[in-house]
Design a protein around this motif. Structure first.
Motif, PDB file in Angstrom:
ATOM      1  N   ALA A   1      29.965  50.184  -2.885  1.00 39.59           N
ATOM      2  CA  ALA A   1      31.564  50.104  -2.832  1.00 39.59           C
ATOM      3  C   ALA A   1      32.335  50.323  -1.537  1.00 39.59           C
ATOM      4  O   ALA A   1      33.308  49.757  -1.282  1.00 39.59           O
ATOM      5  N   ASN A   2      31.756  51.085  -0.545  1.00 41.11           N
ATOM      6  CA  ASN A   2      32.379  51.640   0.605  1.00 41.11           C
ATOM      7  C   ASN A   2      31.613  50.870   1.756  1.00 41.11           C
ATOM      8  O   ASN A   2      31.696  51.577   3.005  1.00 41.11           O
ATOM      9  N   LYS A   3      31.155  49.910   1.640  1.00 38.34           N
ATOM     10  CA  LYS A   3      30.191  49.367   2.580  1.00 38.34           C
ATOM     11  C   LYS A   3      30.768  48.921   3.942  1.00 38.34           C
ATOM     12  O   LYS A   3      30.287  48.902   4.853  1.00 38.34           O
ATOM     13  N   ASN A   4      32.179  48.939   3.814  1.00 35.19           N
ATOM     14  CA  ASN A   4      32.951  48.490   5.208  1.00 35.19           C
ATOM     15  C   ASN A   4      33.440  49.932   6.074  1.00 35.19           C
ATOM     16  O   ASN A   4      33.864  49.711   7.087  1.00 35.19           O
TER      17      ASN A   4
ATOM     18  N   THR B   1      24.621  56.915  -8.583  1.00 34.31           N
ATOM     19  CA  THR B   1      25.910  57.228  -8.058  1.00 34.31           C
ATOM     20  C   THR B   1      26.290  57.274  -6.589  1.00 34.31           C
ATOM     21  O   THR B   1      27.192  56.454  -6.217  1.00 34.31           O
ATOM     22  N   VAL B   2      25.296  57.828  -5.816  1.00 33.36           N
ATOM     23  CA  VAL B   2      25.177  57.743  -4.511  1.00 33.36           C
ATOM     24  C   VAL B   2      25.228  56.221  -3.943  1.00 33.36           C
ATOM     25  O   VAL B   2      26.040  55.945  -3.007  1.00 33.36           O
ATOM     26  N   ASN B   3      24.238  55.527  -4.368  1.00 37.25           N
ATOM     27  CA  ASN B   3      23.877  54.178  -3.974  1.00 37.25           C
ATOM     28  C   ASN B   3      25.242  53.346  -4.409  1.00 37.25           C
ATOM     29  O   ASN B   3      25.770  52.311  -3.544  1.00 37.25           O
ATOM     30  N   TYR B   4      25.840  53.373  -5.588  1.00 34.68           N
ATOM     31  CA  TYR B   4      26.914  52.638  -5.958  1.00 34.68           C
ATOM     32  C   TYR B   4      28.233  53.215  -4.823  1.00 34.68           C
ATOM     33  O   TYR B   4      28.880  52.186  -4.510  1.00 34.68           O
ATOM     34  N   PHE B   5      28.188  54.317  -4.683  1.00 35.53           N
ATOM     35  CA  PHE B   5      29.464  54.801  -3.529  1.00 35.53           C
ATOM     36  C   PHE B   5      29.137  54.038  -2.402  1.00 35.53           C
ATOM     37  O   PHE B   5      29.978  53.381  -1.791  1.00 35.53           O
ATOM     38  N   LEU B   6      27.839  54.076  -1.828  1.00 41.56           N
ATOM     39  CA  LEU B   6      27.636  53.558  -0.568  1.00 41.56           C
ATOM     40  C   LEU B   6      27.902  51.937  -0.615  1.00 41.56           C
ATOM     41  O   LEU B   6      28.569  51.376   0.440  1.00 41.56           O
TER      42      LEU B   6
END
Length: 287
Positions: A42-45, A35-40
């Protein structure tokens, strides 16, 4: 690189994802990691700076805020208070540093009790909390402290440079020290303000500062407790000096109140001392 999260950075990640921290602590590690890595990704900008020590990620930071270490902060405080000092109540965690620094030249004896003036600091090198730099008086007899905030001064962090932050720490510390003589003088003057009914006085103060009723209950508990009474003259509440000592005693020692409420009581003690109004000794209302 792979880093372990501290409690502070774990909480920050959970809050960014709008996941309740207790829930995030209960779910399986592999699901949390995914979940954490997906969030990071997905919000890489949305760029963040990170404070890393060894293999631990201590905290995330906005990229528009400078990094000023605890050591640099402390050196700036010393520029204001000098090198002859003592420290009280030092606490250091991953997200916050707090302490009270008492320079040797600010010491008084009032009503038979030794008082030490200084500066109380709450600071986070990751800006997890907003910096707080306030005037502080510590009463040796009962280990009470009172805080007086700097009015009309706002510590600015976002879009400030490293040197701007250093300058603000030094300047705020200088202002806090400059208020100490007035705090000592005002605290002594409270002795002449007679209190006839301390219960009504405390009730009025609790109402004025919009404190919960639990605070009044705890103040009344300590008002007749021998541990507190032994710290004031005649072992009974007779004046506003005793009232302020009670308020700061509860703020310093009561284990039933939250840290926020206890800190608030220390602020109220300082406010009543330096910015107080004449009050009716029977009902506590301002006159």
């Amino acid at each position: 690189n792979t880093y372990d999260l501290t409690d502070g950075s774990f909480r920050q990640i959970a809050e960014q994802m709008s996941i309740p921290v207790p829930y995030a602590r209960r779910i399986p590690d592999d699901l949390l990691s995914h979940t954490v890595n997906y969030f990071l990704k997905a919000n890489k900008n949305n760029h963040l700076s990170a404070l890393v020590e060894d293999d631990h990620l201590r905290s995330f930071m906005n990229i528009n805020t400078p990094y000023v270490s605890n050591a640099e902060m402390f050196a700036s405080v010393l520029d204001a208070v000098g090198t002859d000092y003592s420290l009280k109540y030092t606490k250091i965690s991953d997200t916050q540093t707090s302490f009270s620094i008492l320079p040797a030249q600010y010491r008084e004896s009032i009503d038979g009790s030794n008082l030490f003036g200084g500066v109380k600091i709450i600071y986070s090198d990751a800006w997890d909390v907003h910096p707080s730099i306030d005037s502080y008086i510590w009463r040796e007899l009962c280990s009470n402290g009172m805080i007086n905030q700097l009015e009309n001064k706002k510590f600015r962090v976002t879009n400030s440079s490293h040197d701007d932050v250093i300058r603000q720490i030094r300047d705020f510390s200088v202002l806090a020290v400059e208020k100490l003589p007035d705090l000592f003088d005002s605290f002594e003057k409270l002795i002449s303000e007679v209190v006839v009914d301390y219960a009504k006085m405390l009730q009025r103060i609790v109402l004025e500062y919009k404190l919960p009723n639990k605070v009044f209950t705890r103040l009344m508990f300590w008002a007749v407790n021998i541990d507190f009474l032994e710290t004031i003259s005649n072992e009974k509440i007779e004046n506003m000096h005793d009232i302020v000592n009670l308020i700061t005693y509860v703020g310093s020692h009561d284990g039933e109140l939250s840290d926020d409420l206890r800190h608030r009581l220390l602020e109220i003690g300082g406010n009543l001392t330096l910015n107080h109004h004449d009050r009716c000794g029977s009902c506590g209302s301002t006159v």
